[in-house]
Design an enzyme around this catalytic site. Structure first.
Site, short mmCIF file in Angstrom:
data_model
loop_
_atom_site.label_atom_id
_atom_site.label_comp_id
_atom_site.label_asym_id
_atom_site.label_seq_id
_atom_site.Cartn_x
_atom_site.Cartn_y
_atom_site.Cartn_z
N CYS A 1 40.96 -31.13 49.04
CA CYS A 1 42.15 -31.99 49.00
C CYS A 1 41.98 -33.03 50.10
O CYS A 1 41.84 -32.68 51.27
CB CYS A 1 43.40 -31.14 49.23
SG CYS A 1 44.90 -32.13 49.33
N CYS B 1 58.45 -33.99 53.75
CA CYS B 1 57.03 -34.17 54.06
C CYS B 1 56.81 -34.58 55.51
O CYS B 1 57.42 -35.53 56.00
CB CYS B 1 56.46 -35.23 53.13
SG CYS B 1 54.75 -35.62 53.46
N CYS C 1 51.46 -30.08 55.01
CA CYS C 1 50.53 -31.20 55.06
C CYS C 1 51.02 -32.26 56.04
O CYS C 1 52.17 -32.66 56.01
CB CYS C 1 50.43 -31.78 53.66
SG CYS C 1 49.40 -33.21 53.57
N CYS D 1 59.26 -39.43 51.93
CA CYS D 1 59.78 -38.22 51.26
C CYS D 1 60.32 -37.26 52.33
O CYS D 1 59.65 -36.99 53.33
CB CYS D 1 58.68 -37.55 50.45
SG CYS D 1 57.94 -38.63 49.21
N GLU E 1 43.88 -35.25 57.57
CA GLU E 1 43.61 -33.85 57.22
C GLU E 1 42.89 -33.74 55.88
O GLU E 1 43.16 -34.51 54.96
CB GLU E 1 44.93 -33.08 57.11
CG GLU E 1 45.67 -32.96 58.42
CD GLU E 1 47.04 -32.30 58.25
OE1 GLU E 1 47.84 -32.46 59.18
OE2 GLU E 1 47.29 -31.66 57.21
N CYS F 1 52.08 -42.24 56.21
CA CYS F 1 52.59 -42.63 54.89
C CYS F 1 53.92 -43.34 55.09
O CYS F 1 54.69 -43.00 55.99
CB CYS F 1 52.78 -41.39 54.01
SG CYS F 1 53.29 -41.79 52.33
S1 SF4 Z 1 54.83 -36.49 49.81
FE1 SF4 Z 1 54.41 -37.25 51.89
S2 SF4 Z 1 52.37 -38.14 51.78
FE2 SF4 Z 1 53.09 -37.91 49.66
S3 SF4 Z 1 54.07 -39.87 49.16
FE3 SF4 Z 1 55.70 -38.55 49.94
S4 SF4 Z 1 55.79 -39.02 52.15
FE4 SF4 Z 1 53.82 -39.78 51.40
#
Ligand code: SF4
Length: 349
Positions: free
Chosen positions: A107, A121, A335, A118, A94, A114
Site C-alpha cells: 500500500c 483520517c 494511516c 476527511c 508511509e 492530504c
Molecule cells: S482518507 Fe485521508 S488521505 Fe484519503 S483522501 Fe481522505 S483525508 Fe486524504
C-alpha cells in the site's frame, strides 16, 4: 540538484529523446531504463555497460531519485511491515507491505499529507505538504522489494494522500510500473482509491488502464458524507454515483467501495439499507472497514457485533460485501499517524 532532471520519472520515449539530444545512440536509453526499473540501481556508477565518460555526462544532467528507510515496524502477528520513508527533501510518507497466501501486496502513499480533510483520517490533520513525483511513487515499491526481499505482486494506492489530486504524476507512475521494459506489473493487480474527485474519475476512465477503482464512500446521504468528507460538498453523492456507473460502462471494470464503519455515524441498520439502495444492483464490491481511531478526533470504530450485522444485512439485500481482514494489528496505527509522529504537528521535520 534543482536543475537536474529526475531520470527515473521519464518514460522510455522521453529518455530516448534526452539521450539522443546528448549525441548518444538511442539504444543506450533502453539499457539505462532497465538499470533503473529492472535492476533498480541508485547510482550511475552501477550502470557498468555505459562508458565512464557518458556516465559522467549523465550525472551532470540527471539525478536518480532515492528514498531511505527512516523507520520500520514489523508485526509479530503476521509479518506485515510498515515503513516510514524519507524523501530527498526530508518529507516522509508511509508504505505498508502485506503478505498474503497468493503473494505480497504493498500500500503506497501518493502525497506527503492530504488536503481533502476527511474527518476520520490522520493524514490530513496538517494539510498537504506536496504531491509525490512518479519516481517517489515507484521507489516505495522498489525500495520495499529491496529491503524485504519480496517480489511485489499487487499494489494498492490507499496510503497517505488523494491519488487523483496528484493525477499527472500518478498516471505517469502507472505507465512506468506497467511498462514491459520496467517492472511490467499488470494494472489488473493495482487498485487506486479515491475520495471521489468526479472530474478525474472521468479522465481516468478514458485511459482504460484496467486498474481497479476503489471509492471511499463511507456514507449514504449527503448530509452525513459532507460532515465526514468535505469533498462531498463539491461532488455530491448523485454526481459520484453517476461517475461510478459511467466508469463501469466505459471500462468494464467492477468498482470497489470502501465503507469505514464509525460507531453511531454510519453503521445503523437504516444506513445498511440505504447503502444497498444507493448501489442499486451495481456490479461492485463493498469492503467494510472497522475505522481506526485517530486520537485528535472523537470518532470510534463500530463494535464487532455491529460490523457483522451490517455485513449480513448487505448480503441479505444482494450486495457483495466483505469485512477487511486486519493485518499487522499490533503495528496498526491509523494511516498517517506514523508520519505525523515523526514530523511533528506542523507537518515538517
Ligand atoms: S482518507 Fe485521508 S488521505 Fe484519503 S483522501 Fe481522505 S483525508 Fe486524504
Amino acid at each position: 540538484m534543482q536543475d537536474k532532471i529526475d531520470l527515473k520519472s521519464l518514460t522510455l520515449e522521453e529518455l530516448k529523446e534526452q539521450i539522443t539530444a546528448l549525441g548518444e545512440k538511442g539504444f543506450r536509453a533502453g539499457q539505462i531504463y532497465r538499470w533503473l526499473h529492472q535492476r533498480k540501481v541508485s547510482s550511475f556508477d552501477e550502470m557498468t555497460d555505459q562508458p565512464a565518460a557518458f556516465r559522467a555526462q549523465l550525472e551532470q544532467r540527471f539525478y536518480i531519485n532515492r528514498i531511505t528507510v527512516k523507520k520500520k515496524l514489523v508485526s509479530k502477528i503476521d509479518g506485515t511491515v510498515k515503513y516510514l520513508y524519507q524523501l530527498r527533501d526530508g518529507n516522509c510518507v508511509e508504505t505498508v507491505l502485506m503478505q498474503y497466501k497468493h503473494g505480497a501486496s504493498i500500500c503506497i502513499s501518493s502525497q506527503a499529507g492530504c488536503r481533502m480533510g476527511c474527518q476520520f483520517c490522520a493524514s490530513t490533520l496538517a494539510g498537504l505538504e506536496r504531491s509525490l513525483t512518479a519516481s517517489e511513487l515507484l521507489d516505495q515499491v522498489y525500495m520495499t522489494e529491496q529491503d524485504s526481499g519480496y517480489k511485489i505482486d499487487s499494489i494498492v494506492m490507499m496510503g497517505i494522500g488523494e491519488p487523483l489530486d496528484n493525477y499527472d504524476n500518478v498516471v505517469r507512475f502507472l505507465r512506468l510500473i506497467s511498462s514491459p521494459e520496467g517492472m511490467n506489473l499488470s494494472l489488473r493487480h493495482l487498485s487506486l482509491s479515491t475520495c471521489g474527485l468526479v472530474d478525474r474519475i472521468y479522465d481516468l476512465a478514458q485511459l482504460k488502464l484496467g486498474l481497479t477503482l476503489s471509492i471511499s464512500l463511507h456514507a449514504t446521504d449527503d448530509e452525513t458524507r459532507s460532515k465526514i468528507m468535505p469533498v462531498n460538498k463539491k461532488y455530491p453523492l448523485s454526481d459520484l454515483m453517476k461517475a461510478c456507473r459511467d466508469y463501469f460502462a466505459i471500462t468494464g471494470r467492477r468498482i470497489s467501495f470502501e465503507y469505514a464503519l464509525i460507531e453511531g455515524v454510519n453503521d445503523t441498520p437504516a444506513q445498511a439499507t440505504a447503502l444497498a439502495k444507493l448501489l442499486n444492483h451495481m456490479n461492485c464490491h463493498v469492503n467494510l472497514i472497522p475505522v481506526n481511531p485517530v486520537k485528535e478526533r472523537a470518532y470510534r470504530r463500530s463494535t464487532p457485533a455491529n460490523v457483522a450485522r451490517f455485513q449480513q444485512q448487505l448480503t441479505r439485500l444482494g450486495v457483495n460485501a466483505t469485512v477487511r481482514r486486519e493485518l499487522g494489528s499490533d503495528i496498526n496505527a491509523a494511516c498517517g499517524q506514523l508520519r505525523r509522529e515523526s514530523v511533528g504537528k506542523e507537518g515538517s521535520i
